[in-house]
Design an enzyme around this catalytic site. Sequence first.
Site, PDB file in Angstrom:
ATOM      1  N   ARG A  58      -2.186-157.475  -6.593  1.00 15.54           N
ATOM      2  CA  ARG A  58      -2.120-157.749  -5.152  1.00 15.54           C
ATOM      3  C   ARG A  58      -2.904-158.973  -4.691  1.00 15.54           C
ATOM      4  O   ARG A  58      -2.762-159.392  -3.551  1.00 15.54           O
ATOM      5  CB  ARG A  58      -2.569-156.535  -4.315  1.00 15.54           C
ATOM      6  CG  ARG A  58      -1.660-155.351  -4.371  1.00 15.54           C
ATOM      7  CD  ARG A  58      -2.083-154.302  -3.348  1.00 15.54           C
ATOM      8  NE  ARG A  58      -3.395-153.758  -3.649  1.00 15.54           N
ATOM      9  CZ  ARG A  58      -3.601-152.647  -4.334  1.00 15.54           C
ATOM     10  NH1 ARG A  58      -2.579-151.960  -4.786  1.00 15.54           N
ATOM     11  NH2 ARG A  58      -4.821-152.219  -4.570  1.00 15.54           N
ATOM     12  N   ASP A  59      -3.737-159.553  -5.544  1.00 16.28           N
ATOM     13  CA  ASP A  59      -4.525-160.706  -5.097  1.00 16.28           C
ATOM     14  C   ASP A  59      -4.622-161.765  -6.194  1.00 16.28           C
ATOM     15  O   ASP A  59      -5.681-162.346  -6.415  1.00 16.28           O
ATOM     16  CB  ASP A  59      -5.924-160.253  -4.670  1.00 16.28           C
ATOM     17  CG  ASP A  59      -6.658-161.329  -3.866  1.00 16.28           C
ATOM     18  OD1 ASP A  59      -5.986-162.100  -3.152  1.00 16.28           O
ATOM     19  OD2 ASP A  59      -7.896-161.403  -3.960  1.00 16.28           O
ATOM     20  N   LEU A  60      -3.519-162.016  -6.869  1.00 10.93           N
ATOM     21  CA  LEU A  60      -3.496-163.011  -7.934  1.00 10.93           C
ATOM     22  C   LEU A  60      -3.552-164.412  -7.340  1.00 10.93           C
ATOM     23  O   LEU A  60      -2.732-164.779  -6.503  1.00 10.93           O
ATOM     24  CB  LEU A  60      -2.217-162.847  -8.761  1.00 10.93           C
ATOM     25  CG  LEU A  60      -2.028-163.802  -9.942  1.00 10.93           C
ATOM     26  CD1 LEU A  60      -3.118-163.593 -10.982  1.00 10.93           C
ATOM     27  CD2 LEU A  60      -0.650-163.597 -10.565  1.00 10.93           C
TER      28      LEU A  60
ATOM     29  N   THR B 294      -4.555-162.580  -0.492  1.00  7.11           N
ATOM     30  CA  THR B 294      -5.106-163.785   0.108  1.00  7.11           C
ATOM     31  C   THR B 294      -3.940-164.581   0.671  1.00  7.11           C
ATOM     32  O   THR B 294      -2.980-164.872  -0.043  1.00  7.11           O
ATOM     33  CB  THR B 294      -5.878-164.606  -0.938  1.00  7.11           C
ATOM     34  OG1 THR B 294      -6.877-163.767  -1.533  1.00  7.11           O
ATOM     35  CG2 THR B 294      -6.557-165.807  -0.298  1.00  7.11           C
TER      36      THR B 294
END
Length: 206
Positions: A33-35, A51
């Site tokens: 979910r935040d790569l 992000t």
Amino acid sequence: MRPKCLDMPVAVGFALDIARAMECLHSHGIIHRDLKPEKSPRQMMTAEMGTYRWMAPELYSTVTLRQGEKKHYNHKVDAYSFAIVLWELIHNKLPFEGMSNLQAAYAAAFKNTRPSAEDLPEELALIVTSCWKEEPNDRPNFSQIIQMLLQYLSTISPPEPVVPLQITSSENAVLPPESPGTSALMLGRDDSRETKGSFFCFNQCY
């Protein structure tokens, strides 16, 4: 940003390393979910679970959720973020340049805006654009992404000697041959006599 762009085999090699790590996470039912390329105080993770600049459109919403209500998304959110990371690796530019983080998320979610892939080789452009498709279920999974990256690497890199699969005695885990990205990183590490782990590149991505 780096002083100059990476050589294409190295950039795609790093992407291959990331894709393999993401495939491992997904195989254990974990959605990242935040790569993104790095953790930075200036790029804080949002309440939308990501992000903004690298976040999948389905994670962004202008509607406040009611208490107990959850967003509906699946592991394909990571494929979208991977496409943005891959684009950034190749171009050495901030995606959605000229936009604020919030503007970038809004443009991606409501205007289907994406960074330009027109200057990419056809095969690589296909990988990037398929991963950031608006419909999540139309995006490939990471097993498919890995195969596409390997196929592309085979067209731009000379064939390498076959490396026997290494099997660790402790966990009986099969380790794949190194990618051009990892090989370049390890070469740089040897030259500078650093002692960081061989998975240093992953630490910059999640």
